[in-house]
Design an enzyme around this catalytic site. Sequence first.
Site, PDB file in Angstrom:
ATOM      1  N   GLU A 194      22.629  19.781  86.380  1.00 44.94           N
ATOM      2  CA  GLU A 194      21.504  20.541  85.834  1.00 44.94           C
ATOM      3  C   GLU A 194      20.163  19.992  86.311  1.00 44.94           C
ATOM      4  O   GLU A 194      19.241  20.747  86.593  1.00 44.94           O
ATOM      5  CB  GLU A 194      21.565  20.550  84.297  1.00 44.94           C
ATOM      6  CG  GLU A 194      22.671  21.417  83.727  1.00 44.94           C
ATOM      7  CD  GLU A 194      22.513  22.891  84.075  1.00 44.94           C
ATOM      8  OE1 GLU A 194      21.368  23.340  84.289  1.00 44.94           O
ATOM      9  OE2 GLU A 194      23.530  23.590  84.144  1.00 44.94           O
ATOM     10  N   ASP A 199      17.707  30.465  82.057  1.00 45.55           N
ATOM     11  CA  ASP A 199      17.152  30.148  83.369  1.00 45.55           C
ATOM     12  C   ASP A 199      16.736  31.445  84.047  1.00 45.55           C
ATOM     13  O   ASP A 199      16.725  32.518  83.428  1.00 45.55           O
ATOM     14  CB  ASP A 199      18.160  29.369  84.213  1.00 45.55           C
ATOM     15  CG  ASP A 199      19.365  30.211  84.632  1.00 45.55           C
ATOM     16  OD1 ASP A 199      19.519  31.358  84.150  1.00 45.55           O
ATOM     17  OD2 ASP A 199      20.159  29.722  85.462  1.00 45.55           O
ATOM     18  N   TYR A 223      15.299  24.003  78.405  1.00 47.51           N
ATOM     19  CA  TYR A 223      16.394  24.670  79.116  1.00 47.51           C
ATOM     20  C   TYR A 223      17.537  23.698  79.401  1.00 47.51           C
ATOM     21  O   TYR A 223      18.707  23.991  79.116  1.00 47.51           O
ATOM     22  CB  TYR A 223      15.926  25.290  80.437  1.00 47.51           C
ATOM     23  CG  TYR A 223      17.110  25.550  81.344  1.00 47.51           C
ATOM     24  CD1 TYR A 223      17.967  26.610  81.083  1.00 47.51           C
ATOM     25  CD2 TYR A 223      17.430  24.677  82.390  1.00 47.51           C
ATOM     26  CE1 TYR A 223      19.102  26.820  81.852  1.00 47.51           C
ATOM     27  CE2 TYR A 223      18.559  24.870  83.162  1.00 47.51           C
ATOM     28  CZ  TYR A 223      19.393  25.950  82.897  1.00 47.51           C
ATOM     29  OH  TYR A 223      20.522  26.128  83.648  1.00 47.51           O
TER      30      TYR A 223
END
Length: 346
Positions: free
Chosen positions: A45, A144, A126
Amino acid sequence: MCDAPKPAELLAWYDRHARNLPWRVSPADRAAGILPDPYAVWLSEIMLQQTTVAAVRDYFTRFMTLWPTVEALAAADDDRVMGEWAGLGYYARARNLLKCARVVAARGNFPRTCEGLQDLPGIGPYTSAAIAAIAYDLSETVLDGNVERVMARVFRIETPLPDAKPDMKARAASLTPDTRPGDYAQAVMDLGATICTPKSPACGICPWNANCKGRRAGVQAALPARKPKTPKPTRYGIAYLARRGDGTWLVERRPEQGLLGGMLGWPGAAWGDTATEAPPIPASWSDPGVEVRHTFTHFHLKLALRVASVPNTAQPQVGAFQKIRPSDLPTVMRKAFDVAKATLTD
């Protein structure tokens, strides 16, 4: 009027069409009780921020080979990690990667809540939601760019970005299920990446096509709407590349804070509206006649070059002479190196 999309339909599609990614546990394996590695989820990520899956694959595989655990990464040499990161850009992410790894290694594990994850260096809303959902199967809303696009089209959100983000987040939250939230988070991202693409979405094979308000109105390809972009300014600079006879190059470490923070670079004045001459050492500097151009997030850079061969006794006013590997340099500095190396023939 369209009914709301059904998460179960998307999950059924994901079970058949999930992307095979090196950091991902497949739906079948997850159903069999094989759980994701939080370290791998976190690493992927962080790498994927502002970057594509295609660009990240090799970097992720190399990092996992070199540092297979968060403890191994925490113990790694800073320069080695920054060198391996070179080319992925946004170097503050690499600095925060090391900071985060060391915090996690010291405490013994990753936090298991969205709030706890967000307290770690380099992890925002996020990323914390993505890790919590994917690694721990928590019902967190992941938003996203791919998910924003899906929400804009399915719910026909015509407010331009970034003003539309709160509405998109609320719509995404309304769909996030309590059952298999980790698979769902990956499924909706896959949907945006492979079917609900920015251009020419493949609506005919979309599992949510019957519930897509944007498609029914014929406006799906125009969504999400965006405010007109402000043109990027151009900055100018001069980089000085000096090589001694022993093969070492004059480099300096950029300040920790700011663009390319902590990375090796070529001496030169700060980039600005004009290029300022600031030779770091007396030498017969030559202009190779090649300008390096590079685009950062907020501006374009035009970098003039000055190159010189200097004796082994040369002592710089700034920086130090050392052996370098091109892979240790950020992209813009590597572009300059390639020009200088071709110019300074032996």
